[in-house]
Scaffold this active site. Structure first.
Site, PDB file in Angstrom:
ATOM      1  N   ASP A  37      98.144  11.355  83.737  1.00 53.51           N
ATOM      2  CA  ASP A  37      99.405  11.222  83.013  1.00 53.51           C
ATOM      3  C   ASP A  37      99.044  11.202  81.528  1.00 53.51           C
ATOM      4  OD1 ASP A  37     102.378   9.743  84.098  1.00 53.51           O
ATOM      5  OD2 ASP A  37     101.987  10.115  81.964  1.00 53.51           O
ATOM      6  N   ASN A  41     106.101   9.798  78.734  1.00 54.92           N
ATOM      7  CA  ASN A  41     107.319   9.087  79.153  1.00 54.92           C
ATOM      8  C   ASN A  41     106.966   7.971  80.130  1.00 54.92           C
ATOM      9  OD1 ASN A  41     110.128   8.730  78.998  1.00 54.92           O
ATOM     10  ND2 ASN A  41     110.425   9.795  80.940  1.00 54.92           N
ATOM     11  N   SER A 132     114.167  20.235  91.687  1.00 53.06           N
ATOM     12  CA  SER A 132     115.386  19.478  91.391  1.00 53.06           C
ATOM     13  C   SER A 132     116.614  20.199  91.920  1.00 53.06           C
ATOM     14  CB  SER A 132     115.497  19.348  89.864  1.00 53.06           C
ATOM     15  OG  SER A 132     116.770  18.912  89.485  1.00 53.06           O
ATOM     16  N   TYR A 154     115.615  23.284  81.224  1.00 47.72           N
ATOM     17  CA  TYR A 154     114.906  22.393  82.153  1.00 47.72           C
ATOM     18  C   TYR A 154     114.981  22.952  83.580  1.00 47.72           C
ATOM     19  CZ  TYR A 154     114.228  18.594  85.442  1.00 47.72           C
ATOM     20  OH  TYR A 154     113.815  17.855  86.528  1.00 47.72           O
ATOM     21  N   LYS A 158     112.058  24.682  86.417  1.00 48.59           N
ATOM     22  CA  LYS A 158     111.836  24.368  87.842  1.00 48.59           C
ATOM     23  C   LYS A 158     111.860  25.644  88.688  1.00 48.59           C
ATOM     24  CE  LYS A 158     111.263  19.974  87.425  1.00 48.59           C
ATOM     25  NZ  LYS A 158     109.927  19.424  87.593  1.00 48.59           N
ATOM     26  N   PHE A 223     132.227  10.457  82.154  1.00 48.01           N
ATOM     27  CA  PHE A 223     132.406  11.846  81.710  1.00 48.01           C
ATOM     28  C   PHE A 223     133.256  12.619  82.712  1.00 48.01           C
ATOM     29  CE2 PHE A 223     127.967  11.163  79.772  1.00 48.01           C
ATOM     30  CZ  PHE A 223     128.483  10.723  78.567  1.00 48.01           C
ATOM     31  N   ASP A 300     128.313  19.935  83.334  1.00 51.76           N
ATOM     32  CA  ASP A 300     128.310  19.128  84.561  1.00 51.76           C
ATOM     33  C   ASP A 300     129.051  19.818  85.698  1.00 51.76           C
ATOM     34  OD1 ASP A 300     126.828  16.945  83.934  1.00 51.76           O
ATOM     35  OD2 ASP A 300     128.515  15.587  83.606  1.00 51.76           O
TER      36      ASP A 300
HETATM   37  P1  NAD Z   1     109.193  10.585  84.476  1.00 47.90           P
HETATM   38  O1  NAD Z   1     109.385  11.119  83.102  1.00 47.90           O
HETATM   39  O2  NAD Z   1     109.420   9.148  84.708  1.00 47.90           O
HETATM   40  O3  NAD Z   1     107.742  10.974  85.017  1.00 47.90           O
HETATM   41  C1  NAD Z   1     107.055  12.137  84.598  1.00 47.90           C
HETATM   42  C2  NAD Z   1     105.662  11.713  84.188  1.00 47.90           C
HETATM   43  O4  NAD Z   1     104.927  12.873  83.778  1.00 47.90           O
HETATM   44  C3  NAD Z   1     105.667  10.748  82.994  1.00 47.90           C
HETATM   45  O5  NAD Z   1     104.841   9.643  83.312  1.00 47.90           O
HETATM   46  C4  NAD Z   1     105.082  11.568  81.849  1.00 47.90           C
HETATM   47  O6  NAD Z   1     104.360  10.752  80.949  1.00 47.90           O
HETATM   48  C5  NAD Z   1     104.206  12.577  82.592  1.00 47.90           C
HETATM   49  N1  NAD Z   1     103.995  13.862  81.913  1.00 47.90           N
HETATM   50  C6  NAD Z   1     104.914  14.691  81.384  1.00 47.90           C
HETATM   51  N2  NAD Z   1     104.312  15.771  80.852  1.00 47.90           N
HETATM   52  C7  NAD Z   1     102.987  15.629  81.068  1.00 47.90           C
HETATM   53  C8  NAD Z   1     101.847  16.421  80.768  1.00 47.90           C
HETATM   54  N3  NAD Z   1     101.932  17.561  80.082  1.00 47.90           N
HETATM   55  N4  NAD Z   1     100.641  15.972  81.148  1.00 47.90           N
HETATM   56  C9  NAD Z   1     100.505  14.801  81.830  1.00 47.90           C
HETATM   57  N5  NAD Z   1     101.544  14.007  82.125  1.00 47.90           N
HETATM   58  C10 NAD Z   1     102.780  14.415  81.754  1.00 47.90           C
HETATM   59  O7  NAD Z   1     110.119  11.461  85.445  1.00 47.90           O
HETATM   60  P2  NAD Z   1     110.493  11.219  86.958  1.00 47.90           P
HETATM   61  O8  NAD Z   1     111.931  10.862  87.020  1.00 47.90           O
HETATM   62  O9  NAD Z   1     109.517  10.350  87.616  1.00 47.90           O
HETATM   63  O10 NAD Z   1     110.384  12.712  87.495  1.00 47.90           O
HETATM   64  C11 NAD Z   1     109.236  13.164  88.181  1.00 47.90           C
HETATM   65  C12 NAD Z   1     109.437  14.623  88.523  1.00 47.90           C
HETATM   66  O11 NAD Z   1     110.601  14.774  89.320  1.00 47.90           O
HETATM   67  C13 NAD Z   1     109.636  15.544  87.318  1.00 47.90           C
HETATM   68  O12 NAD Z   1     108.989  16.764  87.579  1.00 47.90           O
HETATM   69  C14 NAD Z   1     111.131  15.735  87.273  1.00 47.90           C
HETATM   70  O13 NAD Z   1     111.461  16.952  86.662  1.00 47.90           O
HETATM   71  C15 NAD Z   1     111.470  15.738  88.743  1.00 47.90           C
HETATM   72  N6  NAD Z   1     112.848  15.337  89.045  1.00 47.90           N
HETATM   73  C16 NAD Z   1     113.326  14.148  88.579  1.00 47.90           C
HETATM   74  C17 NAD Z   1     114.647  13.778  88.861  1.00 47.90           C
HETATM   75  C18 NAD Z   1     115.226  12.487  88.327  1.00 47.90           C
HETATM   76  O14 NAD Z   1     116.444  12.387  88.258  1.00 47.90           O
HETATM   77  N7  NAD Z   1     114.431  11.509  87.964  1.00 47.90           N
HETATM   78  C19 NAD Z   1     115.452  14.624  89.628  1.00 47.90           C
HETATM   79  C20 NAD Z   1     114.913  15.810  90.098  1.00 47.90           C
HETATM   80  C21 NAD Z   1     113.609  16.164  89.801  1.00 47.90           C
HETATM   81  C1  WQD Z   2     125.634  11.867  87.268  1.00 41.80           C
HETATM   82  C2  WQD Z   2     127.138  11.770  87.072  1.00 41.80           C
HETATM   83  C3  WQD Z   2     127.892  12.570  84.945  1.00 41.80           C
HETATM   84  C4  WQD Z   2     126.044   9.473  82.478  1.00 41.80           C
HETATM   85  C5  WQD Z   2     120.820  15.216  85.891  1.00 41.80           C
HETATM   86  C6  WQD Z   2     120.058  16.475  85.641  1.00 41.80           C
HETATM   87  C7  WQD Z   2     119.367  16.905  86.869  1.00 41.80           C
HETATM   88  C8  WQD Z   2     118.537  15.784  87.507  1.00 41.80           C
HETATM   89  C9  WQD Z   2     119.263  14.498  87.578  1.00 41.80           C
HETATM   90  C10 WQD Z   2     116.212  16.007  87.019  1.00 41.80           C
HETATM   91  C11 WQD Z   2     127.744  13.004  86.400  1.00 41.80           C
HETATM   92  C12 WQD Z   2     128.171  11.097  85.084  1.00 41.80           C
HETATM   93  C13 WQD Z   2     126.453  10.259  83.543  1.00 41.80           C
HETATM   94  C14 WQD Z   2     127.014   8.675  81.795  1.00 41.80           C
HETATM   95  C15 WQD Z   2     128.713   9.508  83.286  1.00 41.80           C
HETATM   96  N1  WQD Z   2     117.352  15.482  86.800  1.00 41.80           N
HETATM   97  N2  WQD Z   2     127.763  10.284  83.923  1.00 41.80           N
HETATM   98  N3  WQD Z   2     128.312   8.723  82.238  1.00 41.80           N
HETATM   99  O1  WQD Z   2     124.040  15.282  85.893  1.00 41.80           O
HETATM  100  O2  WQD Z   2     123.629  15.037  88.370  1.00 41.80           O
HETATM  101  O3  WQD Z   2     121.760  15.450  86.906  1.00 41.80           O
HETATM  102  O4  WQD Z   2     119.887  14.226  86.335  1.00 41.80           O
HETATM  103  O5  WQD Z   2     115.959  16.993  87.655  1.00 41.80           O
HETATM  104  O6  WQD Z   2     118.588  17.974  86.494  1.00 41.80           O
HETATM  105  O7  WQD Z   2     120.954  17.492  85.232  1.00 41.80           O
HETATM  106  O8  WQD Z   2     122.878  13.222  86.819  1.00 41.80           O
HETATM  107  O9  WQD Z   2     122.923  10.844  86.229  1.00 41.80           O
HETATM  108  O10 WQD Z   2     123.192  12.560  84.394  1.00 41.80           O
HETATM  109  O11 WQD Z   2     125.028  12.222  86.028  1.00 41.80           O
HETATM  110  O12 WQD Z   2     129.887   9.540  83.622  1.00 41.80           O
HETATM  111  O13 WQD Z   2     126.708   7.986  80.819  1.00 41.80           O
HETATM  112  O14 WQD Z   2     127.404  10.678  86.185  1.00 41.80           O
HETATM  113  O15 WQD Z   2     128.933  13.221  84.253  1.00 41.80           O
HETATM  114  O16 WQD Z   2     128.999  13.217  86.972  1.00 41.80           O
HETATM  115  P1  WQD Z   2     123.183  14.809  86.982  1.00 41.80           P
HETATM  116  P2  WQD Z   2     123.443  12.158  85.802  1.00 41.80           P
END
Ligand code: NAD
Ligand code: WQD
Length: 345
Positions: A37, A41, A132, A154, A158, A223, A300
Site C-alpha cells: 500500500d 488513502n 465496481s 473512475y 475499472k 440528493f 446518479d
Molecule cells: P480505499 O481507498 O480505502 O483502499 C484502496 C487502498 O489502495 C488505499 O489503502 C490506498 O492507499 C491504496 N492505493 C491506492 N493507489 C495505490 C497505489 N498506486 N499503490 C499502492 N497502494 C495504492 O478503497 P476501498 O473502498 O477499500 O476500495 C478497494 C477497491 O474496491 C478499489 O479498487 C475500489 O475502486 C473498489 N471498489 C470500492 C467500492 C466502495 O464503495 N468502497 C465500490 C466498488 C469498488
Molecule cells: C448512494 C446514494 C446518492 C451522498 C459511488 C460510486 C461507485 C461506487 C460506490 C466505487 C445515491 C445518495 C449520497 C450524500 C445522498 N464506488 N447520497 N447524499 O453513487 O451508488 O456509488 O460509490 O466503485 O462507483 O459512483 O454511492 O454512496 O455515493 O450514493 O443523498 O451525501 O446516496 O445520491 O442515491 P453510489 P453513494
C-alpha cells in the site's frame, strides 16, 4: 492451472477499507498475507488494529510500495513469491476522477499493468480484482453479461482493467482471473476497531451519515427526492464489508474451478433508499439527523442493484448480513472512533 494450494497472497491496497477487512478473513482462513500500500488513502494505525484483531499477526507482512513503481513492485514479487494477488489498490473518488482523469488512468490502469507484468515474471497465476457496479452505468438490476456503460473516468478505469486482465488471461492457460464487481459496501468489523475513514469530506452516503451522526457535519443532503422509487430517493444495493471480504476467500478457495476469466457481482440483490438507510442508521446510532432534500446529484442512477445469482450458483457465496447489521457495525465503529484512525483533536 498447475495445482498448488494457494498459501501466500499479495494484497494490494490491503490497509484500505475493504482490503483491511479482507486481510482479517484471509488470516483466519490460514493464508499468509503480504500487504502493499502507498498510504495515499490509508493509515498505518489501521494496520496495527488489524494485527491486534487477528489470531496470527505474524502472518501479515507490510511493504510500503506504490504500484506505479514497477521496479520496487517486482522486488516484492522476487522476495515473497506470492501464489495469488488480491488487487484492491486504486483511487476511487468519482468526482476527483472527472477533475484528474490522467491521475486515475495512471494509477488504476498503469498500476494494474505493472502488477500483471510482475505476476507474469514471477509466475503468479491467480488474481482477484476489485471492480465496481459503476461499470454498468444506469442499470437498476445488473447481470454480469449486461452492457458496460461507465459514465466517469473512475468507472472507465475499472472497465479498462477488466479488459486488460481478460486479454492477459487469454495468453496464459494456467491463469485464473476473478473479477468481483462490488455494489455498495458499508459496515465495519464487529470489533469496532476498523471501518471506513475517508480522508476528505465524504462523497458516499454511509461515511457522510457517520460524520453527521458524530456531529462533524450539520446535516445530510439527500440528493434527489423525485426518483421513481419507493420514497423518491435513490436506491442502492448495500452490502456488508465483511460479507464482501468473505467473497474473496471463497474465490481463492475455489481456485481449481476458476482457471480462465470469470466475472461475478457481489451484492445482496436488495435495494435500500437513501431515506431508508438514513432511518436505519439513526436507529443504530440512537440519534436523529437533520436531512435537507436537494436536487439530484449529476450522474446518479435512480436505482442500482445486483443480480447475485451467478456467484451463488457457481461459488456458493451469498451475503448473510442485512441493513440493520450494516448500520449497527458502522455506528459502533463511528461511536468508538469519531475521528476515524486519527487521534481525538
Ligand atoms: P480505499 O481507498 O480505502 O483502499 C484502496 C487502498 O489502495 C488505499 O489503502 C490506498 O492507499 C491504496 N492505493 C491506492 N493507489 C495505490 C497505489 N498506486 N499503490 C499502492 N497502494 C495504492 O478503497 P476501498 O473502498 O477499500 O476500495 C478497494 C477497491 O474496491 C478499489 O479498487 C475500489 O475502486 C473498489 N471498489 C470500492 C467500492 C466502495 O464503495 N468502497 C465500490 C466498488 C469498488
Ligand atoms: C448512494 C446514494 C446518492 C451522498 C459511488 C460510486 C461507485 C461506487 C460506490 C466505487 C445515491 C445518495 C449520497 C450524500 C445522498 N464506488 N447520497 N447524499 O453513487 O451508488 O456509488 O460509490 O466503485 O462507483 O459512483 O454511492 O454512496 O455515493 O450514493 O443523498 O451525501 O446516496 O445520491 O442515491 P453510489 P453513494
Amino acid at each position: 492451472m498447475e495445482q498448488t494450494k494457494i498459501k501466500k497472497v499479495l494484497v494490494t491496497g490491503g490497509i484500505g477499507y475493504i482490503g483491511s477487512h479482507t486481510v482479517i478473513e484471509l488470516i483466519e482462513a490460514d493464508y499468509e498475507v503480504i500487504i502493499i500500500d502507498n498510504l495515499v488513502n490509508s493509515s498505518l494505525v489501521c494496520l496495527e488494529r488489524v494485527k491486534a484483531i487477528v489470531s496470527k499477526p505474524e502472518n501479515i507482512t507490510f511493504e510500503e510500495v506504490d504500484l506505479r513503481d514497477a521496479t520496487r513492485l517486482s522486488q516484492v514479487f522476487h522476495e515473497y513469491l506470492p501464489d495469488a494477488v488480491i488487487h484492491f489498490a486504486a483511487l476511487k473518488a468519482v468526482g476527483e476522477s472527472v477533475a484528474k482523469p490522467l491521475d486515475y488512468y495512471e494509477n488504476n490502469v498503469g498500476g494494474t499493468i505493472n502488477l500483471l507484468k510482475s505476476m507474469n515474471l514471477y509466475k503468479c497465476n491467480m488474481i482477484v480484482f476489485s471492480s465496481s457496479a459503476c461499470v454498468y452505468g444506469d442499470n437498476p438490476y445488473a447481470s454480469e453479461t449486461d452492457r458496460l456503460a461507465p459514465i466517469n473516468p473512475y468507472g472507465m478505469t475499472k472497465v479498462m482493467c477488466e479488459q486488460i486482465i481478460q486479454d492477459y488471461s487469454n495468453t496464459n492457460k494456467n491463469f485464473a482471473a476473478v473479477i468481483l464487481r462490488y455494489f455498495n459496501p458499508i459496515g465495519a468489523h464487529s470489533s469496532g476497531m476498523i471501518g471506513e475513514d475517508p480522508k476528505d469530506i465524504p462523497n458516499n452516503l454511509m461515511p457522510y451519515l457517520q460524520k453527521v451522526a458524530s456531529g462533524q457535519l450539520p446535516h445530510l443532503n439527500v440528493f434527489g427526492k423525485d426518483y421513481d422509487t419507493v420514497d423518491g430517493t435513490g436506491v442502492r444495493d448495500y452490502i456488508h464489508v465483511v460479507d464482501l471480504a468473505q467473497g474473496h476467500i471463497v474465490a481463492l478457495d475455489k481456485q481449481e474451478q476458476l482457471q480462465g476469466y470469470h466475472v461475478f457481482n457481489l451484492g445482496t440483490g436488495n435495494g435500500t433508499s437513501v431515506l431508508q438507510l438514513a432511518t436505519a442508521f439513526e436507529k443504530a446510532f440512537e440519534t436523529e439527523m437533520k436531512k435537507v432534500m436537494c436536487d439530484r446529484r449529476p450522474g446518479d442512477a435512480p436505482k442500482s442493484t445486483a443480480c447475485a445469482d451467478k456467484v451463488f450458483n457457481e461459488l456458493g457465496w451469498k451475503a448473510k448480513l442485512d441493513i440493520d447489521d450494516m448500520c449497527r457495525d458502522s455506528a459502533n465503529w463511528t461511536k468508538k472512533n469519531p475521528n476515524g484512525f486519527h487521534a481525538q483533536p
